[in-house]
Design a protein around this motif. Structure first.
Motif, PDB file in Angstrom:
ATOM      1  N   ARG A  94       0.897  -1.150   0.077  1.00 16.10           N
ATOM      2  CA  ARG A  94       0.093   0.062   0.164  1.00 16.10           C
ATOM      3  C   ARG A  94       0.834   1.270  -0.281  1.00 16.10           C
ATOM      4  O   ARG A  94       1.959   1.198   0.875  1.00 16.10           O
ATOM      5  N   LEU A  95       0.523   2.240  -1.000  1.00 16.67           N
ATOM      6  CA  LEU A  95       1.330   3.470  -1.027  1.00 16.67           C
ATOM      7  C   LEU A  95       0.339   4.600  -0.270  1.00 16.67           C
ATOM      8  O   LEU A  95       0.821   5.608   0.363  1.00 16.67           O
ATOM      9  N   ASP A  96      -1.078   4.652  -0.723  1.00 24.79           N
ATOM     10  CA  ASP A  96      -1.809   5.676  -0.249  1.00 24.79           C
ATOM     11  C   ASP A  96      -3.341   5.145  -0.268  1.00 24.79           C
ATOM     12  O   ASP A  96      -3.588   4.449  -1.178  1.00 24.79           O
ATOM     13  N   THR A  97      -4.201   5.525   0.658  1.00 28.38           N
ATOM     14  CA  THR A  97      -5.643   4.995   0.671  1.00 28.38           C
ATOM     15  C   THR A  97      -6.480   6.381   0.824  1.00 28.38           C
ATOM     16  O   THR A  97      -7.805   6.122   0.806  1.00 28.38           O
ATOM     17  N   GLY A  98      -5.869   7.552   0.237  1.00 28.47           N
ATOM     18  CA  GLY A  98      -6.809   8.678   0.300  1.00 28.47           C
ATOM     19  C   GLY A  98      -7.391   8.849   1.742  1.00 28.47           C
ATOM     20  O   GLY A  98      -7.098   8.779   2.818  1.00 28.47           O
ATOM     21  N   LYS A  99      -8.820   9.676   1.566  1.00 29.36           N
ATOM     22  CA  LYS A  99      -9.326   9.976   2.605  1.00 29.36           C
ATOM     23  C   LYS A  99     -10.410   9.020   3.181  1.00 29.36           C
ATOM     24  O   LYS A  99     -10.956   9.307   4.282  1.00 29.36           O
ATOM     25  N   SER A 100     -10.635   8.004   2.459  1.00 29.18           N
ATOM     26  CA  SER A 100     -11.762   7.006   2.952  1.00 29.18           C
ATOM     27  C   SER A 100     -11.164   5.850   3.555  1.00 29.18           C
ATOM     28  O   SER A 100     -10.202   5.292   2.753  1.00 29.18           O
ATOM     29  N   ARG A 101     -11.494   5.335   4.610  1.00 28.49           N
ATOM     30  CA  ARG A 101     -11.278   3.828   4.857  1.00 28.49           C
ATOM     31  C   ARG A 101     -11.979   2.776   4.479  1.00 28.49           C
ATOM     32  O   ARG A 101     -11.417   1.699   4.292  1.00 28.49           O
ATOM     33  N   ASP A 102     -13.087   3.230   3.629  1.00 28.55           N
ATOM     34  CA  ASP A 102     -14.137   2.172   3.267  1.00 28.55           C
ATOM     35  C   ASP A 102     -13.416   1.856   1.681  1.00 28.55           C
ATOM     36  O   ASP A 102     -13.297   2.637   0.919  1.00 28.55           O
ATOM     37  N   ASP A 103     -13.060   0.618   1.654  1.00 27.47           N
ATOM     38  CA  ASP A 103     -12.629   0.042   0.559  1.00 27.47           C
ATOM     39  C   ASP A 103     -13.588  -0.082  -0.638  1.00 27.47           C
ATOM     40  O   ASP A 103     -13.374  -0.169  -1.843  1.00 27.47           O
ATOM     41  N   GLY A 104     -14.851  -0.190  -0.297  1.00 28.79           N
ATOM     42  CA  GLY A 104     -16.058  -0.430  -1.365  1.00 28.79           C
ATOM     43  C   GLY A 104     -15.743  -1.642  -2.006  1.00 28.79           C
ATOM     44  O   GLY A 104     -15.352  -2.590  -1.529  1.00 28.79           O
ATOM     45  N   ASP A 105     -15.712  -1.747  -3.484  1.00 29.83           N
ATOM     46  CA  ASP A 105     -15.545  -2.825  -4.253  1.00 29.83           C
ATOM     47  C   ASP A 105     -14.168  -2.627  -5.059  1.00 29.83           C
ATOM     48  O   ASP A 105     -13.854  -3.072  -6.080  1.00 29.83           O
ATOM     49  N   ILE A 106     -13.391  -1.531  -4.306  1.00 29.59           N
ATOM     50  CA  ILE A 106     -12.067  -1.175  -5.120  1.00 29.59           C
ATOM     51  C   ILE A 106     -11.143  -2.573  -5.068  1.00 29.59           C
ATOM     52  O   ILE A 106     -10.784  -3.044  -6.015  1.00 29.59           O
ATOM     53  N   ALA A 107     -11.254  -3.245  -3.828  1.00 30.71           N
ATOM     54  CA  ALA A 107     -10.829  -4.617  -3.673  1.00 30.71           C
ATOM     55  C   ALA A 107      -8.957  -4.622  -4.016  1.00 30.71           C
ATOM     56  O   ALA A 107      -8.687  -5.640  -4.597  1.00 30.71           O
ATOM     57  N   TYR A 108      -8.636  -3.576  -3.519  1.00 31.25           N
ATOM     58  CA  TYR A 108      -7.029  -3.653  -3.474  1.00 31.25           C
ATOM     59  C   TYR A 108      -6.420  -4.308  -2.134  1.00 31.25           C
ATOM     60  O   TYR A 108      -5.538  -5.398  -2.197  1.00 31.25           O
TER      61      TYR A 108
END
Length: 431
Positions: A94-108
């Motif tokens: 992981r390099l960056d997750t932005g401002k949201s903790r919720d991964d949704g269905d991005i599935a990284y």
């Protein structure tokens, strides 16, 4: 000529990074040169970024990560029965997750017990293989890419399956498959069969046959234990019109019988879905029209007790790319009783002096969706995809792939969003 190439953005995803860890039957066993003599090692460096601009007051999401996809594929020992093995190692950081903790269905990446995105993700896999003549038997960790079982290739790391697969090409133009898989590992998990995503077993059998370079057919069957039984059919017909001009028709059909354990309605339910895509190619240009129709499905209640309908469901043991229909982009346009049409365009810039650069755009509109509530719903998507593969030089085969969608839907169907996915892949091969 493949008779079961996925349409839409999954066609790009399948080419991005995992070709080196998919075993192929490039030569008959009589031409085997030895276990070590034909062995090769591969490393794919993949950098991925995704940004999702959620509408309707929902917080935006983004992820940025670096992946390392390593693989080893041996040759086959000499003799009437060739023996070999394939192995792979997957690592994402992981390099960056932005401002949201919720991964949704991005599935990284998976989330930990506190709901935070984990910092890394890894997996190791190995598969043994035997080859007799033009028949290959593989057992172990694999990346199957078949119409009724196809690993998800659209994220940072590929989805993997464990089982046995038999592939045979003894007759010219005819390819046979039979297999049984008993475990899966999703793109964003290190362990197999995470809660809610368990695979009891999937059994499959099928064949594809190319009559000639212009006409091919395919027929596949699968049985996913406690979930569904599927049938798939495909016909591809290409008509040469003039020099550098062709007209191609691609027909795909799925018939699904859902098990009562899956529907939770007390009985089995059925869905049929088909698509017909016509592509007119003129030099570097391709003009696309497609129609897709979903018939039937079932309705049950979600966790909040609200009615939810299902049309053609997949990725419940058969892989995230087990949808070879024409209108598969961000939305799959596969809901209960949905009708959808697509208009698209492709351009290969090689003839314009820029080899390696391609662009595709498409607009898809779906309507008359049965939501289980009053009335029907609709959805629409505008999709763009651009890819550049360095054709020569020190950075040969380095690829930059950018694709994104603008998606809108009825309020009671889905959330509106805009999203962009960027992948930079650099393959290293030895020897």
């Amino acid at each position: 000529m493949s008779t079961y190439t996925p349409c839409g953005w999954r066609a790009l995803a399948l080419t991005l990074s995992t070709a080196s860890i998919q075993p192929t039957m490039a030569a008959p066993q009589a031409e085997a040169r030895g276990f070590a003599e034909e062995a090769g090692a591969h490393l794919m460096l993949r950098n991925g970024y995704v940004y999702r601009d959620n509408q309707d007051g929902v917080r935006d999401q983004s992820r940025w990560a670096q992946a390392f996809i390593a693989s080893f594929d041996s040759g086959f020992s000499r003799g009437p029965v060739g023996v070999g093995l394939d192995a792979f190692g997957l690592l994402a950081v992981r390099l960056d997750t932005g401002k949201s903790r919720d991964d949704g269905d991005i599935a990284y990446f998976p989330t930990d017990s506190d709901g935070d995105t984990e910092e890394d993700l890894g997996e190791l896999g190995i598969a043994f293989k035997l080859r007799i003549s033009n028949t290959l038997l593989q057992y172990g960790d694999q990346l199957p890419a078949l119409p009724v079982l196809s690993y998800d290739s659209s994220r940072l790391l590929p989805q993997t399956f464990r089982g046995v697969l038999l592939s045979s090409e003894e007759i010219d133009g005819l390819t046979l498959h039979a297999g049984r898989f008993t475990a899966q590992n999703d793109n964003n998990h290190s362990g197999r069969d995470v809660p809610g995503r368990e695979l009891d077993s999937i059994e499959l059998v099928g064949a594809s046959y190319a009559f000639n370079e212009r006409l091919s057919v395919a027929l596949y069957f699968s049985d996913i234990e406690k979930v569904a039984r599927k049938r798939y059919a495909n016909i591809v017909w290409q008509l040469p019109l003039a020099e550098e001009n062709t007209l191609e028709f691609d027909f795909d059909f799925y018939r699904t019988r859902y098990d009562r354990d899956y529907t939770r309605t007390g009985k089995g339910e059925d869905n049929s879905i088909w698509s017909l895509m016509g592509t007119y190619r003129r030099g570097p240009h391709a003009f696309i029209l497609a129609w897709q129709r979903s018939i039937g499905g079932f309705e049950n209640l979600d966790e909040d007790g609200q009615p939810v309908t299902h049309g053609y469901d997949f990725d419940f043991g058969d892989g995230g790319d087990a949808n070879y229909l024409a209108n598969a982009f961000y939305s799959d346009f596969n809901r209960k009783d949905e009708r959808s049409w697509q208009i698209g365009y492709e351009l290969d810039f090689a003839d314009l002096g820029m080899p390696g650069l391609t662009w595709r755009t498409a607009y898809v509109h779906g309507s008359k969706i049965d939501t289980g509530r009053d009335g029907t719903a609709s959805e629409r998507e505008f999709y763009n995809q651009i890819q550049y593969v360095v054709p020569e030089g020190v950075a040969k085969d380095l690829s930059i792939s950018l694709y994104g969608s603008i998606y809108r839907a009825s309020r009671d169907l889905n959330q509106d969003l805009n999203e962009i996915w960027l992948f930079v892949d650099y393959p290293l091969d030895y020897p």
